[in-house]
Design a protein around this motif. Structure first.
Motif, PDB file in Angstrom:
ATOM      1  N   GLU A 102      49.273  76.768  16.661  1.00 31.34           N
ATOM      2  CA  GLU A 102      50.211  76.033  15.820  1.00 31.34           C
ATOM      3  C   GLU A 102      49.789  74.572  15.666  1.00 31.34           C
ATOM      4  OE1 GLU A 102      54.262  76.988  15.646  1.00 31.34           O
ATOM      5  OE2 GLU A 102      54.161  78.408  17.310  1.00 31.34           O
ATOM      6  N   HIS A 104      51.042  71.941  16.693  1.00 36.40           N
ATOM      7  CA  HIS A 104      51.100  71.298  18.002  1.00 36.40           C
ATOM      8  C   HIS A 104      51.166  72.406  19.048  1.00 36.40           C
ATOM      9  CE1 HIS A 104      52.434  68.169  15.201  1.00 36.40           C
ATOM     10  NE2 HIS A 104      52.032  67.281  16.099  1.00 36.40           N
ATOM     11  N   PRO A 105      50.630  72.162  20.243  1.00 35.22           N
ATOM     12  CA  PRO A 105      50.472  73.249  21.220  1.00 35.22           C
ATOM     13  C   PRO A 105      51.795  73.903  21.609  1.00 35.22           C
ATOM     14  CG  PRO A 105      49.202  71.315  21.891  1.00 35.22           C
ATOM     15  CD  PRO A 105      50.069  70.884  20.744  1.00 35.22           C
ATOM     16  N   ASN A 106      51.778  75.225  21.675  1.00 36.76           N
ATOM     17  CA  ASN A 106      52.963  76.011  21.995  1.00 36.76           C
ATOM     18  C   ASN A 106      52.689  76.832  23.257  1.00 36.76           C
ATOM     19  OD1 ASN A 106      54.998  77.931  22.179  1.00 36.76           O
ATOM     20  ND2 ASN A 106      55.187  78.170  19.962  1.00 36.76           N
ATOM     21  N   THR A 117      53.905  70.473  23.480  1.00 34.93           N
ATOM     22  CA  THR A 117      53.976  69.040  23.214  1.00 34.93           C
ATOM     23  C   THR A 117      54.017  68.793  21.711  1.00 34.93           C
ATOM     24  OG1 THR A 117      51.576  68.945  23.377  1.00 34.93           O
ATOM     25  CG2 THR A 117      52.828  68.351  25.360  1.00 34.93           C
ATOM     26  N   GLY A 118      54.153  67.539  21.353  1.00 31.62           N
ATOM     27  CA  GLY A 118      54.274  67.197  19.940  1.00 31.62           C
ATOM     28  C   GLY A 118      55.369  66.168  19.736  1.00 31.62           C
TER      29      GLY A 118
END
Lengths: 275, 327
Positions: A102, A104-106, A117-118
């Motif tokens: 994605e 931002h990291p999932n 995070t994000g």
């Protein structure tokens, strides 16, 4: 070490090329913020500083890397693919519907991601929690957290820094990717957080400042962090946003290049630069 | 003790009990032995939230990270993602409102096994005033995907729900209060998360309540019985996931509802129940809650009376719901 250093430099080139290819294929994303962090992430995953197992991503004794500056996900995904967590071809599914890669990291969807995070500022606290878990369980795993420099404006970072200092978490390393830019301009103009090393030192951290785009300095810093006992270590990693393709970014008149993929027509030129 | 009808939710006819925060704290301390993996993190209010009893017994599994709720929740997330069961607590107002993005991003989104306990919820904390009163916490907790949201009515149910939340793997919000509250359930009663309790049968109208309003609901039902209105009382201790079956039975069998809670009007038990009833079996509903306003300083009893959290007001609302049904 020098042979290893040469190999790490070669790997860094592969990571950079993967960052560029994946973000251009996605048509969005943060290549410049990923490129600045490439040496550090490459050294961590391939320089022998992290014990981890791509076939067993949630192995309890693994070392952990949290990318608190989650928008640099492409550098993390490139390192995970290169480590064998998933096929390299999947890098081209970045940001596409159905892909675990994605924007931002999932944590839930992708093995090897240690925190979702994000929303900036949250990764260091999670790292403190993981480092405390190692202490409670009497395990020797280590935790690495990378933040941005603009991200240091988030107050939670300093709550976490004070807590890591309180508990003398020498199994915790925070790398500040000091690439000097954030979304709307120079980090020191938006909100000056200098001296970064001085602030961490004041919270009880051991600090090291390096040229974070110099693989030799990066490797040396991680060695020193590993040997240092009694305090957490902060590595202030002085880097360039867009490192590797700076001549092209200068030509395009935007050396920040925040949150933009390279247009397809510049990809070959960029790939030649990072070769 | 004041008369049931005109008295605040704290002055019920029910027997005296302990505060739900005390019951939670004792239950947590006892559970330390059953859950060696349990770690408790505090933001320097453990003598208020009662996690200090666990902390004194298990100092190696207790961390005080200072007055820093955002970090508190993040640290718990890190512990949980490294295999621990982490419990964090602070005042409901602070842990939910101050650390909301951390609950959202660091706990709910990765679906980590973090238990979040908000104490000093509601206006019944009294003299400290509005800044310390968590009266929007249930709404915010319910908006976190996959969170279980629990509001115990008394000390007995606080013990049972504290035990229950550790049997559930995943994030949970448990709301507890500061003052001693009347006892609803005999000692040792076991509640089931997600299963509402019919604490009084009735056929004419149903009062759905949680927290300290369950006592007021029972008192109101007593008053109404003398007037010939047979009110059912349901303790909806689990706001999420909602027990739709018990709700449907209440709506179908009694035809009118009153929803009573120590919370703002928006997003709490009233909203959650109304949304479900509107879909399942619409019936007239009346509400008893704090409305759309902040609290203030005062005695707990004085505040509950001023803001309408009394058995009298529940009885009034119940008569109105009953009449609306017949109209």
């Amino acid at each position: 070490m020098s042979a290893n250093l040469d190999q790490l430099k070669v790997t860094a080139k592969i990571i950079r090329a993967d960052i560029l290819r994946s973000t251009t294929a996605a048509g969005s994303g943060h290549p410049s913020s990923s490129l600045s962090a490439t040496e550090v992430v490459t050294a961590l995953y391939f320089g022998g500083f992290m014990k981890h197992d791509a076939k067993n991503p949630r192995w309890p004794d693994r070392d952990r890397f949290i990318l608190s500056k989650g928008h640099a996900a492409p550098v993390l995904y490139a390192a995970l693919a290169e480590s064998g967590y998933f096929p390299k071809a999947d890098l081209l599914t970045l940001r596409k519907l159905g892909s675990p890669l994605e924007g931002h990291p999932n944590y839930k969807r992708l093995g090897g991601v240690e925190a979702s995070t994000g929303s900036l500022g949250q990764g260091l606290s999670i790292g403190v929690g993981q480092a405390l878990a190692a202490r409670v369980d009497k395990k020797d795993f280590r935790v690495f957290v990378m933040t941005g420099d603009g991200e240091l404006g988030e107050g939670q970072i300093w709550e976490a820094a004070a807590t890591a200092g309180k508990y003398k978490l020498d199994n915790l390393v925070c790398i500040v990717d000091r690439n000097h830019f954030q979304q709307t301009g120079a980090a020191e103009d938006v909100l000056n957080m200098d001296p970064i090393d001085g602030k961490f030192a004041a919270f009880g951290w051991h600090t090291i400042t390096i040229n974070g785009n110099d693989m030799g300095e990066v490797v040396q810093a991680f060695q020193r962090a590993q040997e240092f006992k009694g305090q957490p270590t902060c590595i202030v990693s002085l880097t360039h946003k867009g490192q590797g393709i700076l001549p092209l970014l200068e030509k395009l008149g935007d050396t920040n290049f925040h949150g933009k993929p390279l247009p397809e027509k510049y990809l070959e030129e960029a790939l030649a630069l990072v070769k | 003790m004041a008369m049931a009808g005109g008295s605040s939710a704290l002055q019920s006819k029910r027997p005296a009990g302990k505060a739900t925060r005390d019951a939670f704290g004792r239950a947590l301390e006892a559970l330390g032995a059953d859950y060696p993996n349990l770690v408790v993190v505090d933001a320097d209010v453990s003598n208020s939230t009662r996690t200090e009893w666990f902390g004194k017994k298990y100092p190696d599994r207790f961390f005080n990270v200072g007055i820093a709720e955002s970090n508190l929740v993040g640290v718990a997330a890190g512990l949980a993602s490294s295999g621990k069961t982490a419990l964090v607590s602070s005042f409901a107002a602070f842990i939910i409102c101050n650390a909301y993005d951390q609950l959202r991003m660091s706990v709910a989104y990765p679906g980590l096994d973090v238990k979040v306990v908000g104490s000093h919820a509601g206006i019944s904390i009294g003299e400290d005033g509005a800044s310390q009163m968590g009266i929007e916490d249930v709404a915010l907790a319910c908006a976190l995907p996959d969170f279980v949201v629990l509001v115990p009515a008394d000390d007995t149910s606080a013990i049972s729900l504290t035990q229950g939340m550790f049997k559930h793997i995943g994030p949970v919000y448990l709301r507890v209060g500061r003052p001693d509250v009347p006892r609803i359930y005999p000692e040792g009663t076991q509640l089931t998360i997600g299963k509402a309790n019919v604490v009084r049968p009735g056929k004419d109208v149903t009062i759905i309540a949680n927290g300290l309003m369950v006592g007021s609901a029972l008192d109101a039902a007593d008053t109404l019985a003398a007037e010939g209105i047979d009110a059912r009382v349901v303790d909806m201790h689990t706001v999420k996931p909602l027990d739709r079956a018990t709700l449907e039975a209440a709506a179908r069998e009694t035809g009118a509802l009153v929803i009573a809670e120590e919370h703002l009007a928006h997003g709490g038990l009233g909203s959650v129940v109304a949304m479900a009833v509107a879909e399942i079996h619409p019936v007239p509903i009346r509400y008893v809650n704090v409305g759309d306003q902040f609290g203030e300083s005062g005695t707990p009893e004085g505040l509950l009376e001023k803001y309408g959290l009394t058995a009298d007001r529940v009885a009034q609302a119940t008569r109105a719901a009953f009449r609306a049904k017949k109209a």
